[in-house]
Write a protein that holds these residues in place. Structure first.
Motif, PDB file in Angstrom:
ATOM      1  N   ALA A  93      -4.130 -12.168   9.267  1.00 38.38           N
ATOM      2  CA  ALA A  93      -2.981 -12.064  10.170  1.00 38.38           C
ATOM      3  C   ALA A  93      -1.722 -11.782   9.356  1.00 38.38           C
ATOM      4  O   ALA A  93      -1.453 -12.475   8.371  1.00 38.38           O
ATOM      5  N   ALA A 112      -2.484  -7.026  11.578  1.00 34.67           N
ATOM      6  CA  ALA A 112      -3.564  -7.592  10.773  1.00 34.67           C
ATOM      7  C   ALA A 112      -3.943  -6.606   9.681  1.00 34.67           C
ATOM      8  O   ALA A 112      -4.058  -5.402   9.947  1.00 34.67           O
ATOM      9  N   THR A 159      -5.688 -17.897  13.982  1.00 40.41           N
ATOM     10  CA  THR A 159      -6.764 -16.922  13.807  1.00 40.41           C
ATOM     11  C   THR A 159      -8.095 -17.552  14.197  1.00 40.41           C
ATOM     12  O   THR A 159      -8.440 -18.642  13.728  1.00 40.41           O
ATOM     13  N   ILE A 221      -6.346 -12.939  16.965  1.00 39.16           N
ATOM     14  CA  ILE A 221      -5.158 -13.496  16.324  1.00 39.16           C
ATOM     15  C   ILE A 221      -4.066 -13.643  17.376  1.00 39.16           C
ATOM     16  O   ILE A 221      -3.708 -12.677  18.046  1.00 39.16           O
ATOM     17  N   SER A 228      -0.865 -10.802  20.874  1.00 42.10           N
ATOM     18  CA  SER A 228      -2.163 -11.125  20.288  1.00 42.10           C
ATOM     19  C   SER A 228      -2.895  -9.848  19.887  1.00 42.10           C
ATOM     20  O   SER A 228      -2.564  -8.743  20.328  1.00 42.10           O
TER      21      SER A 228
END
Length: 240
Positions: A93, A112, A159, A221, A228
């Motif tokens: 992340a 990410a 995560t 994540i 997200s």
């Protein structure tokens, strides 16, 4: 290493001698960049463990992110991200900074890094090996834009891999961490005479950790209040 990446083929170990200094490692990275057919659209910034800093005297290291490995996504969508089967693969992340165009402010996104290498234990060889192998990077996923990011504090990031929570942290100051990473990248590239052009993406360092996982793993994540990401790791050998 370049041949193994092109062929998406795992290696039994690091090929040749591991660079013993930062200068040697970045020289090898530059040679690999010259040999690789692909546009660099960003750079990852990752930490060097304290135990390794005597031999490699820096807090961070950098590696290129190629246009072919960059993806954009929206909340709810599952992004398929290629990794080297039998090699190293991990989900991290990160906040992603976009360097502003002339007269334009820098912009920030949730994201990410997909870390992957044909060498399964690349990290065990240390920073010299990681730097020389493109910083152990094989992808960047860019999600929702973060508004008014310089004033954000206490942002929780979680995560989850294959339904199990494996990392959680609270970012006390978004601005502090992002600008520290970006400033290090500027200094590193300037010392190597590489321009940091407008529009460059900066993956600003793992927030909840480096979460190693195999092909087929599904990661989620959550940047609380910001958005997200959903990720499925796929075999680079069969990816487009």
């Amino acid at each position: 290493m370049i041949r193994a990446r092109r062929n998406a083929r795992a290696l039994p170990g690091f090929p040749g001698s591991v660079p013993a200094t930062l200068a040697e490692a970045y020289a090898l990275q530059s040679q690999s960049l010259a040999a690789w057919a692909g546009n660099v659209v960003g750079w990852k910034v990752g930490g060097i463990p304290p135990a390794r800093r005597e031999a490699y005297p820096a807090d961070w290291l950098v590696g290129p992110i190629f246009e072919s490995a960059r993806r954009f996504t929206q909340d709810g969508a599952v992004s398929k991200m290629p990794v080297y089967a039998g090699g190293f693969a991990a989900i991290e992340a990160e906040f992603v900074l976009r360097i502003g165009d002339d007269g334009e402010d820098d912009r920030l996104y949730i994201g990410a890094e997909i870390a992957s290498s044909p060498v399964p234990d690349l990290n065990d060889y240390g920073p010299g090996a990681i730097i020389s192998d493109f910083g152990n990077n094989n992808g960047l996923l860019v999600g929702a834009e973060v508004q008014d990011w310089r004033g954000l504090t206490d942002i929780e990031v979680v995560t989850v891999i294959d339904g199990q929570e494996i990392g959680r942290t609270t970012v006390a100051s978004v601005r502090e961490g992002v600008e520290r990473s970006a400033n290090f990248l500027r200094e590193n590239l300037a010392s190597r005479r590489i321009p940091l052009v407008p529009g460059t993406l900066v993956s600003c360092g793992a927030l909840t950790g480096v979460h190693e996982c195999p092909v087929g793993a599904v990661g989620e994540i959550e940047f609380m209040g910001l958005g997200s990401l959903k990720i499925e790791l796929v075999d680079a050998a069969g990816a487009d």
